[in-house]
Design a protein around this motif. Structure first.
Motif, PDB file in Angstrom:
ATOM      1  N   GLU A   1      55.537  39.609  -5.998  1.00 20.48           N
ATOM      2  CA  GLU A   1      56.010  39.232  -4.664  1.00 20.48           C
ATOM      3  C   GLU A   1      57.532  39.102  -4.615  1.00 20.48           C
ATOM      4  OE1 GLU A   1      54.023  38.882  -1.937  1.00 20.48           O
ATOM      5  OE2 GLU A   1      52.439  39.654  -3.241  1.00 20.48           O
ATOM      6  N   THR A   2      58.229  39.740  -5.553  1.00 23.13           N
ATOM      7  CA  THR A   2      59.682  39.579  -5.638  1.00 23.13           C
ATOM      8  C   THR A   2      60.430  40.333  -4.552  1.00 23.13           C
ATOM      9  OG1 THR A   2      59.907  41.425  -7.188  1.00 23.13           O
ATOM     10  CG2 THR A   2      59.605  39.229  -8.140  1.00 23.13           C
ATOM     11  N   VAL A   3      59.779  41.325  -3.934  1.00 31.49           N
ATOM     12  CA  VAL A   3      60.451  42.163  -2.944  1.00 31.49           C
ATOM     13  C   VAL A   3      59.589  42.230  -1.683  1.00 31.49           C
ATOM     14  CG1 VAL A   3      61.391  44.462  -2.466  1.00 31.49           C
ATOM     15  CG2 VAL A   3      61.460  43.569  -4.788  1.00 31.49           C
ATOM     16  N   ASN A   4      60.211  42.066  -0.533  1.00 36.20           N
ATOM     17  CA  ASN A   4      59.544  42.207   0.749  1.00 36.20           C
ATOM     18  C   ASN A   4      58.984  43.618   0.887  1.00 36.20           C
ATOM     19  OD1 ASN A   4      59.975  43.370   3.639  1.00 36.20           O
ATOM     20  ND2 ASN A   4      59.729  41.163   3.957  1.00 36.20           N
ATOM     21  N   ARG A   5      57.754  43.736   1.358  1.00 37.25           N
ATOM     22  CA  ARG A   5      57.086  45.033   1.443  1.00 37.25           C
ATOM     23  C   ARG A   5      57.881  46.045   2.268  1.00 37.25           C
ATOM     24  NH1 ARG A   5      51.564  47.570   1.226  1.00 37.25           N
ATOM     25  NH2 ARG A   5      52.049  49.567   2.119  1.00 37.25           N
ATOM     26  N   HIS A   6      58.360  45.657   3.427  1.00 32.80           N
ATOM     27  CA  HIS A   6      59.078  46.608   4.289  1.00 32.80           C
ATOM     28  C   HIS A   6      60.383  47.062   3.641  1.00 32.80           C
ATOM     29  CE1 HIS A   6      56.183  46.201   7.460  1.00 32.80           C
ATOM     30  NE2 HIS A   6      56.268  44.891   7.378  1.00 32.80           N
ATOM     31  N   GLU A   7      61.085  46.152   3.006  1.00 28.85           N
ATOM     32  CA  GLU A   7      62.314  46.530   2.305  1.00 28.85           C
ATOM     33  C   GLU A   7      61.997  47.454   1.137  1.00 28.85           C
ATOM     34  OE1 GLU A   7      65.417  42.900   2.818  1.00 28.85           O
ATOM     35  OE2 GLU A   7      63.682  42.478   1.542  1.00 28.85           O
ATOM     36  N   LEU A   8      60.938  47.142   0.401  1.00 24.64           N
ATOM     37  CA  LEU A   8      60.534  47.982  -0.729  1.00 24.64           C
ATOM     38  C   LEU A   8      60.193  49.387  -0.245  1.00 24.64           C
ATOM     39  CD1 LEU A   8      59.827  48.367  -3.709  1.00 24.64           C
ATOM     40  CD2 LEU A   8      57.568  47.412  -3.207  1.00 24.64           C
TER      41      LEU A   8
ATOM     42  N   THR B   1      41.595  54.056  -4.411  1.00 21.05           N
ATOM     43  CA  THR B   1      40.969  52.758  -4.214  1.00 21.05           C
ATOM     44  C   THR B   1      41.530  52.132  -2.936  1.00 21.05           C
ATOM     45  OG1 THR B   1      42.674  51.539  -5.423  1.00 21.05           O
ATOM     46  CG2 THR B   1      40.839  52.440  -6.733  1.00 21.05           C
ATOM     47  N   ASP B   2      40.921  51.048  -2.496  1.00 26.54           N
ATOM     48  CA  ASP B   2      41.475  50.330  -1.346  1.00 26.54           C
ATOM     49  C   ASP B   2      42.895  49.866  -1.642  1.00 26.54           C
ATOM     50  OD1 ASP B   2      39.174  50.694   0.137  1.00 26.54           O
ATOM     51  OD2 ASP B   2      38.354  48.715  -0.337  1.00 26.54           O
ATOM     52  N   HIS B   3      43.144  49.451  -2.893  1.00 19.33           N
ATOM     53  CA  HIS B   3      44.482  49.001  -3.287  1.00 19.33           C
ATOM     54  C   HIS B   3      45.483  50.155  -3.226  1.00 19.33           C
ATOM     55  CE1 HIS B   3      47.421  46.327  -4.892  1.00 19.33           C
ATOM     56  NE2 HIS B   3      47.403  46.795  -6.133  1.00 19.33           N
ATOM     57  N   ASP B   4      45.049  51.363  -3.642  1.00 19.40           N
ATOM     58  CA  ASP B   4      45.913  52.549  -3.532  1.00 19.40           C
ATOM     59  C   ASP B   4      46.277  52.814  -2.083  1.00 19.40           C
ATOM     60  OD1 ASP B   4      46.084  53.407  -6.270  1.00 19.40           O
ATOM     61  OD2 ASP B   4      44.065  54.247  -6.107  1.00 19.40           O
ATOM     62  N   ARG B   5      45.296  52.737  -1.202  1.00 19.88           N
ATOM     63  CA  ARG B   5      45.553  52.984   0.225  1.00 19.88           C
ATOM     64  C   ARG B   5      46.507  51.943   0.793  1.00 19.88           C
ATOM     65  NH1 ARG B   5      40.198  54.208  -0.464  1.00 19.88           N
ATOM     66  NH2 ARG B   5      39.682  56.387  -0.082  1.00 19.88           N
ATOM     67  N   TRP B   6      46.296  50.681   0.453  1.00 18.36           N
ATOM     68  CA  TRP B   6      47.162  49.605   0.936  1.00 18.36           C
ATOM     69  C   TRP B   6      48.588  49.764   0.406  1.00 18.36           C
ATOM     70  CZ3 TRP B   6      50.040  45.883  -1.531  1.00 18.36           C
ATOM     71  CH2 TRP B   6      50.578  44.888  -0.707  1.00 18.36           C
ATOM     72  N   SER B   7      48.719  50.261  -0.812  1.00 15.19           N
ATOM     73  CA  SER B   7      50.021  50.367  -1.484  1.00 15.19           C
ATOM     74  C   SER B   7      50.803  51.613  -1.102  1.00 15.19           C
ATOM     75  CB  SER B   7      49.820  50.359  -3.006  1.00 15.19           C
ATOM     76  OG  SER B   7      49.236  49.150  -3.420  1.00 15.19           O
ATOM     77  N   ALA B   8      50.185  52.525  -0.389  1.00 16.56           N
ATOM     78  CA  ALA B   8      50.827  53.797  -0.047  1.00 16.56           C
ATOM     79  C   ALA B   8      52.069  53.581   0.808  1.00 16.56           C
ATOM     80  CB  ALA B   8      49.836  54.695   0.689  1.00 16.56           C
ATOM     81  N   VAL B   9      52.973  54.547   0.709  1.00 15.77           N
ATOM     82  CA  VAL B   9      54.185  54.582   1.526  1.00 15.77           C
ATOM     83  C   VAL B   9      54.095  55.831   2.402  1.00 15.77           C
ATOM     84  CG1 VAL B   9      56.695  54.856   1.496  1.00 15.77           C
ATOM     85  CG2 VAL B   9      55.589  53.416  -0.206  1.00 15.77           C
TER      86      VAL B   9
END
Length: 86
Positions: A33-40, A65-73
């Motif tokens: 959680e060190t970096v804000n998602r939108h900034e990342l 996986t669901d995590h892959d989909r959530w993590s996509a950019v």
């Protein structure tokens, strides 16, 4: 404090060798959680545009996986799930 680009590069180096494809889900897990998602996401897109990194979609969407989909950019109309840094 390290820049977001430095944090991404350091996290990548901890989990892979330069040039390896890494799931963005794994990179996000390493960063925590060190970096804000939108900034990342913005920095990942910038790194992709500048050639500092290459973002790629997973070639076999059935393996996501669901995590892959959530993590996509999103880059343009594509969801990117992998990163490579040289």
């Amino acid at each position: 404090m390290a820049t977001i680009t430095q944090q991404i590069t350091e996290a990548y180096d901890r989990i892979a060798r330069r040039g390896d494809l890494v799931r963005l889900a794994d990179l996000r897990d390493e960063l925590g959680e060190t970096v804000n998602r939108h900034e990342l996401d913005d920095v990942l897109r910038l790194m992709n545009r500048s050639g500092a990194a290459q973002l790629s979609p997973m070639s076999t969407q059935g393996d996501l996986t669901d995590h892959d989909r959530w993590s996509a950019v999103r880059v343009g109309s594509l969801q990117m799930h992998l990163i490579s840094i040289r």
